[in-house]
Design a protein around this motif. Structure first.
Motif, short mmCIF file in Angstrom:
data_model
loop_
_atom_site.label_atom_id
_atom_site.label_comp_id
_atom_site.label_asym_id
_atom_site.label_seq_id
_atom_site.Cartn_x
_atom_site.Cartn_y
_atom_site.Cartn_z
N THR A 3 0.87 -1.18 0.00
CA THR A 3 0.00 0.00 0.00
C THR A 3 0.90 1.23 0.00
OG1 THR A 3 -1.68 -1.17 1.27
CG2 THR A 3 -1.82 1.22 1.24
N VAL A 4 0.71 2.07 -0.99
CA VAL A 4 1.52 3.28 -1.15
C VAL A 4 0.58 4.45 -1.43
CG1 VAL A 4 3.38 4.37 -2.48
CG2 VAL A 4 3.36 1.89 -2.18
N ASP A 5 0.79 5.54 -0.70
CA ASP A 5 0.01 6.74 -0.98
C ASP A 5 0.78 7.97 -0.50
OD1 ASP A 5 -0.45 7.04 1.82
OD2 ASP A 5 -2.34 5.94 1.70
N ASP A 6 0.12 9.10 -0.52
CA ASP A 6 0.80 10.35 -0.14
C ASP A 6 0.47 10.79 1.28
OD1 ASP A 6 -1.81 11.14 -0.56
OD2 ASP A 6 -1.33 12.69 -2.02
N TYR A 7 -0.10 9.90 2.10
CA TYR A 7 -0.45 10.25 3.47
C TYR A 7 0.78 10.16 4.37
CZ TYR A 7 -2.35 10.20 8.15
OH TYR A 7 -2.59 10.48 9.47
N TYR A 24 4.52 7.28 0.61
CA TYR A 24 4.67 6.54 1.86
C TYR A 24 4.17 5.10 1.70
CZ TYR A 24 5.53 11.16 3.61
OH TYR A 24 6.08 12.40 3.79
N VAL A 25 5.02 4.17 2.09
CA VAL A 25 4.64 2.75 2.13
C VAL A 25 4.00 2.53 3.50
CG1 VAL A 25 5.48 0.38 2.15
CG2 VAL A 25 6.51 2.06 0.60
N HIS A 26 2.76 2.08 3.50
CA HIS A 26 2.06 1.86 4.77
C HIS A 26 1.98 0.37 5.13
CE1 HIS A 26 1.04 6.03 5.23
NE2 HIS A 26 0.66 6.05 3.98
N ARG A 27 1.95 -0.47 4.16
CA ARG A 27 1.90 -1.91 4.41
C ARG A 27 2.61 -2.62 3.27
NH1 ARG A 27 -2.54 0.41 5.21
NH2 ARG A 27 -3.56 0.41 7.23
N MET A 28 3.34 -3.65 3.64
CA MET A 28 3.92 -4.52 2.63
C MET A 28 3.90 -5.93 3.22
SD MET A 28 7.47 -4.40 0.49
CE MET A 28 8.56 -5.08 1.72
N VAL A 29 3.30 -6.85 2.48
CA VAL A 29 3.19 -8.22 2.93
C VAL A 29 3.56 -9.12 1.76
CG1 VAL A 29 1.64 -9.99 3.83
CG2 VAL A 29 1.32 -7.60 4.51
N VAL A 30 4.41 -10.09 2.04
CA VAL A 30 4.78 -11.09 1.05
C VAL A 30 4.46 -12.45 1.64
CG1 VAL A 30 6.68 -12.10 -0.27
CG2 VAL A 30 6.59 -9.62 0.08
N ASP A 31 3.75 -13.28 0.89
CA ASP A 31 3.42 -14.63 1.34
C ASP A 31 4.71 -15.37 1.70
OD1 ASP A 31 2.87 -17.54 1.18
OD2 ASP A 31 0.88 -16.88 0.51
N ARG A 32 4.70 -16.08 2.80
CA ARG A 32 5.89 -16.83 3.25
C ARG A 32 6.41 -17.77 2.16
NH1 ARG A 32 8.01 -14.56 7.63
NH2 ARG A 32 6.53 -14.24 9.29
N VAL A 33 5.52 -18.29 1.33
CA VAL A 33 5.95 -19.19 0.25
C VAL A 33 6.89 -18.46 -0.71
CG1 VAL A 33 5.12 -20.54 -1.73
CG2 VAL A 33 3.86 -20.59 0.44
N GLY A 41 11.58 -6.62 -2.43
CA GLY A 41 12.43 -5.64 -3.11
C GLY A 41 11.81 -5.14 -4.40
N ARG A 42 11.18 -6.05 -5.14
CA ARG A 42 10.51 -5.64 -6.39
C ARG A 42 9.31 -4.75 -6.09
NH1 ARG A 42 11.95 -10.92 -7.68
NH2 ARG A 42 9.83 -11.73 -7.54
N LEU A 43 8.58 -5.04 -5.01
CA LEU A 43 7.46 -4.17 -4.64
C LEU A 43 7.96 -2.77 -4.27
CD1 LEU A 43 5.35 -6.65 -2.49
CD2 LEU A 43 4.70 -5.68 -4.72
N LEU A 44 9.04 -2.71 -3.51
CA LEU A 44 9.60 -1.41 -3.14
C LEU A 44 10.13 -0.66 -4.36
CD1 LEU A 44 11.33 -2.50 0.17
CD2 LEU A 44 9.32 -0.98 -0.04
N ASP A 45 10.73 -1.38 -5.30
CA ASP A 45 11.21 -0.74 -6.53
C ASP A 45 10.03 -0.19 -7.34
OD1 ASP A 45 13.83 -1.33 -5.84
OD2 ASP A 45 13.99 -3.04 -7.21
N TRP A 46 8.94 -0.95 -7.38
CA TRP A 46 7.73 -0.47 -8.07
C TRP A 46 7.24 0.81 -7.40
CZ3 TRP A 46 2.92 0.37 -6.02
CH2 TRP A 46 1.93 0.75 -6.93
N ALA A 47 7.20 0.82 -6.06
CA ALA A 47 6.75 2.01 -5.33
C ALA A 47 7.66 3.20 -5.63
CB ALA A 47 6.71 1.72 -3.83
N GLU A 48 8.95 2.94 -5.75
CA GLU A 48 9.88 4.02 -6.08
C GLU A 48 9.61 4.56 -7.48
OE1 GLU A 48 14.57 4.93 -6.91
OE2 GLU A 48 14.08 3.21 -5.65
N ARG A 49 9.34 3.68 -8.43
CA ARG A 49 9.02 4.15 -9.79
C ARG A 49 7.75 4.99 -9.79
NH1 ARG A 49 10.72 -1.06 -10.82
NH2 ARG A 49 8.61 -1.83 -11.18
N LEU A 50 6.77 4.58 -8.98
CA LEU A 50 5.54 5.37 -8.86
C LEU A 50 5.86 6.75 -8.28
CD1 LEU A 50 2.46 5.65 -8.96
CD2 LEU A 50 2.39 4.58 -6.67
#
Length: 103
Positions: A3-7, A24-33, A41-50
């Motif tokens: 979850t990423v937003d400007d709050y 701002y990243v408010h939540r990040m969850v990756v399935d244990r599998v 890392g890929r989710l954070l990179d996506w958030a950075e591109r956004l």
């Protein structure tokens, strides 16, 4: 999931932080599998591109104050500690940010 937003939580990010300069990243969850496969890392990179596409300078997040392994993970992902806010009614408060690379 991320979850990423400007709050900018006002209990954590002050006017001196220029809250509008970040997403701002408010939540990040990756399935244990999928853990250990770089998904976070890929989710954070996506958030950075956004953030970059919106002209922001920073990608920011807060983490549980006592979760040292999570702090280390974010630092490995290029985040730097900003400060720790210790509020009795909040468990979170370890603040991190990563400079956004221009698109």
């Amino acid at each position: 999931m991320i979850t990423v937003d400007d709050y900018a939580d006002p209990e954590f990010w002050t006017a001196q932080d220029d809250p509008d300069s970040a997403l701002y990243v408010h939540r990040m969850v990756v399935d244990r599998v999928a853990g250990g496969n770089g998904v976070g890392g890929r989710l954070l990179d996506w958030a950075e591109r956004l953030a970059s596409s919106l002209g922001r300078t920073w990608l920011r997040l807060d983490a549980w104050r006592t979760n040292a392994p999570l702090h280390a993970y974010y630092q490995r992902q290029g985040f730097v500690p900003v400060r720790t806010v210790n509020l009795s009614h909040r468990g979170s408060g370890a603040l991190f940010q990563r400079r956004v690379r221009p698109s």
